[in-house]
Design an enzyme around this catalytic site. Structure first.
Site, PDB file in Angstrom:
ATOM      1  N   HIS A 121     -42.827 -22.028-114.489  1.00 14.20           N
ATOM      2  CA  HIS A 121     -43.631 -22.518-115.617  1.00 14.20           C
ATOM      3  C   HIS A 121     -43.857 -24.013-115.394  1.00 14.20           C
ATOM      4  CE1 HIS A 121     -44.256 -23.738-119.871  1.00 14.20           C
ATOM      5  NE2 HIS A 121     -44.506 -22.480-120.133  1.00 14.20           N
ATOM      6  N   ASP A 198     -33.699 -22.036-115.781  1.00 17.55           N
ATOM      7  CA  ASP A 198     -34.625 -21.966-116.908  1.00 17.55           C
ATOM      8  C   ASP A 198     -34.534 -20.538-117.453  1.00 17.55           C
ATOM      9  OD1 ASP A 198     -36.801 -21.378-118.477  1.00 17.55           O
ATOM     10  OD2 ASP A 198     -38.293 -22.230-117.122  1.00 17.55           O
ATOM     11  N   GLN A 201     -37.482 -17.240-120.557  1.00 15.90           N
ATOM     12  CA  GLN A 201     -37.967 -15.860-120.617  1.00 15.90           C
ATOM     13  C   GLN A 201     -36.809 -14.865-120.545  1.00 15.90           C
ATOM     14  OE1 GLN A 201     -40.938 -14.814-121.320  1.00 15.90           O
ATOM     15  NE2 GLN A 201     -40.652 -12.650-120.909  1.00 15.90           N
ATOM     16  N   LYS A 224     -38.369 -17.881-128.442  1.00 15.75           N
ATOM     17  CA  LYS A 224     -38.632 -16.678-127.648  1.00 15.75           C
ATOM     18  C   LYS A 224     -37.563 -15.618-127.862  1.00 15.75           C
ATOM     19  CE  LYS A 224     -40.376 -17.141-123.594  1.00 15.75           C
ATOM     20  NZ  LYS A 224     -41.405 -17.280-122.525  1.00 15.75           N
ATOM     21  N   CYS A 362     -49.294 -20.989-118.173  1.00 11.48           N
ATOM     22  CA  CYS A 362     -48.572 -22.220-117.790  1.00 11.48           C
ATOM     23  C   CYS A 362     -47.926 -22.077-116.426  1.00 11.48           C
ATOM     24  CB  CYS A 362     -47.530 -22.618-118.831  1.00 11.48           C
ATOM     25  SG  CYS A 362     -48.239 -23.130-120.384  1.00 11.48           S
TER      26      CYS A 362
HETATM   27  N1  PMP Z   1     -40.018 -21.678-118.867  1.00  8.85           N
HETATM   28  C1  PMP Z   1     -40.380 -20.425-119.067  1.00  8.85           C
HETATM   29  C2  PMP Z   1     -40.028 -19.388-118.028  1.00  8.85           C
HETATM   30  C3  PMP Z   1     -41.067 -20.072-120.213  1.00  8.85           C
HETATM   31  O1  PMP Z   1     -41.434 -18.798-120.408  1.00  8.85           O
HETATM   32  C4  PMP Z   1     -41.387 -21.065-121.176  1.00  8.85           C
HETATM   33  C5  PMP Z   1     -42.139 -20.729-122.442  1.00  8.85           C
HETATM   34  N2  PMP Z   1     -43.189 -19.860-122.278  1.00  8.85           N
HETATM   35  C6  PMP Z   1     -40.965 -22.374-120.932  1.00  8.85           C
HETATM   36  C7  PMP Z   1     -40.284 -22.641-119.782  1.00  8.85           C
HETATM   37  C8  PMP Z   1     -41.248 -23.479-121.891  1.00  8.85           C
HETATM   38  O2  PMP Z   1     -40.623 -23.235-123.091  1.00  8.85           O
HETATM   39  P1  PMP Z   1     -40.961 -24.100-124.395  1.00  8.85           P
HETATM   40  O3  PMP Z   1     -42.451 -24.217-124.456  1.00  8.85           O
HETATM   41  O4  PMP Z   1     -40.387 -23.305-125.505  1.00  8.85           O
HETATM   42  O5  PMP Z   1     -40.295 -25.422-124.215  1.00  8.85           O
END
Ligand code: PMP
Length: 404
Positions: A121, A198, A201, A224, A362
């Protein structure tokens, strides 16, 4: 698992969108919230609202206790050894930025290497690019094969005594690939590098165990995993957190302030400057309680059933092309339909009450890897059903007909 009962816990699901019953398949962007989370949030504002840690009055004590109870719940959720290893953040993005700006700035220098992966991401790419630009460090990327899996032999080749940090996701939000994080962590430790996982997900779909994995840092977002937006947590090993400089300066993160010098608070408070999202942190505990009541393993098993069912039905759709067909996958189907733009499909599905995500999720470098601009992504959660999947596939077929 009684899915009908679970669905009743989520008030938002029981509405019509564009004249059709809502089918919410955008769970990889954010999950819906059970009534217990909504109640925890309103209870806080109705009865306990006060700033935490500094007050001696009853409301301040109540809100402080509830806030710190969430820290205990997060420590349990991640299986961290100590409650002090849990830092509240705005979410995964802030957790990663915190590590880059503190650990990274102090311990990563010119010529040092950071390894990420092609599945990341943007929030696990850009903070490292910023750090590399500032320090003259080098960013290396584990490549991705045609199935959307990390090429582990290439990872082996990237590792060296120059590697200072490896930062990868546990599960890809764009493709659903489950990465071999234990192997990634062990190999990084073999060359003396630290590892950030991270888990944004992964948190709603896999059991997290920072001690079992032996990762150095782990970040996730509440929103999430059925919790509120605007909060998340970062786990870090005590010794690392203690060695790291503070992230932001302000109230709460200090012991003593004077114009001749300031001393910093102990962990975790050293990293929690300013008034946090108190109510949302408190409501995060309700979300984690909800998950632990259902059991993450039960949730993951049911979602896997949904994933297999959807994969089977979709494979019969004319022009269907899955992007990401990893052997080990969770809850996400990213796909294209020959000759139809993902955005157009998303709009037509929305007109039928079906929420999917279209675009690059993203993860633009990953889209570039597959030489596409984006995909349609359907991502499932514990409150979704096979009937919804059937309706979705029928809606998709009729949308395709319109374009042909
Ligand atoms: N990493 C991953 C794998 C994600 O799925 C997401 C959110 N879609 C993020 C980072 C970023 O998370 P946040 O926008 O809640 O900070």
């Amino acid at each position: 698992m009684n899915i009908e009962k679970i669905r009743k816990d989520f008030p938002i699901l029981h509405q019509e969108v564009n004249g059709k019953p809502l089918i919410y398949f955008d769970n990889a962007a954010t999950s819906q919230k059970p009534q217990s989370v909504i109640d925890a949030l309103t209870h806080y504002y109705n009865t306990d609202n006060a700033n935490i840690h500094r007050g001696i009055h009853t409301l301040a004590e109540r809100s402080t206790t509830a806030f710190e109870n969430t820290r205990k719940a997060v420590a349990e959720f991640l299986n961290s050894n100590e409650v002090e290893e849990i830092i509240f953040t705005k979410g995964t993005t802030e957790g990663i930025n915190l590590v880059a700006a503190t650990y990274g700035r102090k311990f990563i220098g010119e010529g040092d290497e950071i390894i990420i992966s092609g599945l990341e991401h943007h929030s696990n790419i850009v903070p490292w690019q910023i750090l590399c630009e500032e320090k003259g460090s080098v960013l290396k990327v584990i490549p991705v094969n045609d199935k959307g899996e990390l090429i582990m032999e290439e990872y082996d080749k990237l590792l060296s005594d120059k590697t200072k940090l490896v930062s990868v996701n546990y599960i890809s939000n764009a493709l659903g690939t489950i990465n071999p994080v234990k192997e990634i962590i062990d190999k990084a430790h073999g060359v003396g590098a630290k590892v950030l996982i991270d888990a944004a997900q992964a948190a709603p779909h896999a059991t997290l165990d920072v001690q079992g994995l032996d990762c150095d840092f782990m970040a996730f977002s509440a929103h999430k995993v059925y919790g509120p937006t605007g909060v998340g947590a970062l786990y870090g090993k005590r010794a690392l957190l203690e060695a790291m400089p503070p992230y932001q300066g302000g109230g709460e993160m200090i012991k003593d302030v004077s114009f001749s010098g300031t001393t910093y608070n102990d962990i975790p408070y050293k990293f929690e400057a300013g008034t946090p999202n108190i109510g949302e942190v408190i409501a995060l505990k309700a979300a984690l309680d909800y998950v632990s009541e259902l059991g993450l393993e039960n949730i993951a098993a049911y979602e896997h059933e949904l994933l297999e069912y959807a994969t089977e039905l979709l494979s019969e759709v004319e022009g269907f092309q899955a992007i990401g067909t990893a052997d080990n996958k969770a809850s996400v189907i990213s796909f294209l339909i020959d000759g139809v733009h993902p955005f157009d499909l998303g709009q037509i599905l929305d007109a039928k009450g079906i929420a999917v995500r279209t675009g690059h999720h993203c993860a633009q470098p990953l889209m570039e890897r597959f030489e596409i601009e984006g995909t349609v992504r359907a991502s499932f959660s514990v409150y979704n059903t096979k009937e919804e999947i059937k309706t979705f596939v029928e809606a998709l077929k009729s949308a395709i007909k319109m374009f042909k």
